[in-house]
Design an enzyme around this catalytic site. Structure first.
Site: not given
Length: 315
Positions: A27-28, A81, A110, A180, A210, A212, A235
């Site tokens: 989710p971005m 999400q 977040c 993450h 999640n 890198d 990314r």
């Protein structure tokens, strides 16, 4: 809420049963919208998440629903999400999107101050009983046993607290957990893959790693280090939407696929252009980037791509 089609695909949990690492688009904010999801699905992405949606705003405003959640019949498997501070708000939002998606995910990761002060995002990792209640509410109120309820978390400095959170979520019926591998204070520090492995070893539901992941070889290495069931990229996919298909940099075909998808779906110029800036960053020189970044219309971008790279397929 703009949707087309409503058939539910019972395939999300099935993916975890197969003898492969599930590859997931994160989710971005601003970026993991329908057009980009359509693109990465062409390049071996198994599951896509929507950007984080604030559940209360989503429930209060038709305008918010229309702008925040757009999908179509081929946009599956799809996980929506939500950010929510309480169980009923999350469950209400889940019931609205359930006919058009395969699961909801609770954002517990977040780290931005506005999210934490509103009672959602990473502050939820410190409220395991609330997270447990939120998962249970979704499970009880969405009238589909195949619909998934997952959480995406960051880790604590004291990993025992993270394990406790995950085990409580598991007891409430969580479908899977995305980790993450950084604390809420960490931004660009190395990912704690050892922590992800500990969490994976502590629960029986699927765990997604999640952080890198920049190329397909990273997917394999993270799986080797942690034993997780899936790997999520953010990314890395922005820079190379074909990453999961094994490309080291964005292939020209993928660039033109993005043009096709964007034109077909009426993607805004800003979004269209920003994605291309990310996609071309590794393959353009600084003077070329300066020219490309200054372009101000879809037509100008398409002309530039034709003139600079030639044409493969579509548009």
């Amino acid at each position: 809420m703009k949707t087309s089609g409503g058939e539910l695909h019972n395939s999300v949990m099935d993916l975890f049963q197969k003898d492969k690492v599930v590859k997931i688009c994160a989710p971005m904010v601003r970026y993991s919208k329908l057009a980009f999801r359509s693109l990465v699905r062409k390049y071996d992405c198994d599951v896509c998440f929507t950007p984080m949606i604030v559940a209360a705003d989503f429930m209060q405003s038709i305008k918010a629903r229309d702008s925040e959640f757009t999908t179509n019949h081929s946009d599956r498997p799809l996980i929506v999400q939500f950010a929510a501070p309480d169980a009923q708000t999350l469950a209400d939002a889940a019931c609205v999107v359930a006919p058009f998606s395969d699961g909801v995910d609770l954002n517990c990761g977040c780290p931005q101050r506005w999210a934490m002060s509103a009672g959602f995002g990473a502050c939820l990792i410190n409220k395991p009983e609330l997270v447990k209640d939120m998962v249970r509410h979704v499970r009880n109120q969405v009238d589909n046993p195949n619909y998934t309820a997952s959480i995406k978390i960051r880790i604590h400095k004291d990993l025992r607290r993270t394990v406790d959170l995950c085990q409580k979520a598991e007891s409430a019926g969580v479908s899977w957990i995305t980790v993450h591998g950084r604390t809420s204070d960490e931004r660009h520090q190395p990912v704690h893959y050892d922590a992800i492995k500990t969490i994976k070893d502590s629960v029986s539901v699927p765990v997604i790693a999640n952080g890198d992941v920049k190329r397909l070889s990273d997917v394999e290495e993270v799986h080797r280090l942690t034993g997780v069931d899936g790997v999520m990229a953010a990314r890395g996919l922005l820079a190379n939407p074909a990453m999961f298909a094994g490309y080291e940099e964005t292939p020209l075909q993928c660039v033109w696929d993005w043009v096709d998808v964007s034109v077909e779906q009426g993607t805004s110029f800003t979004c269209f252009h920003h994605h291309l800036i990310y996609m071309l960053e590794r393959v353009t020189s600084q003077p070329e980037r300066k020219v490309f970044n200054s372009l101000s219309s879809t037509a100008a971008v398409i002309d530039y791509l034709h003139d600079t790279y030639g044409h493969v397929g579509g548009a």
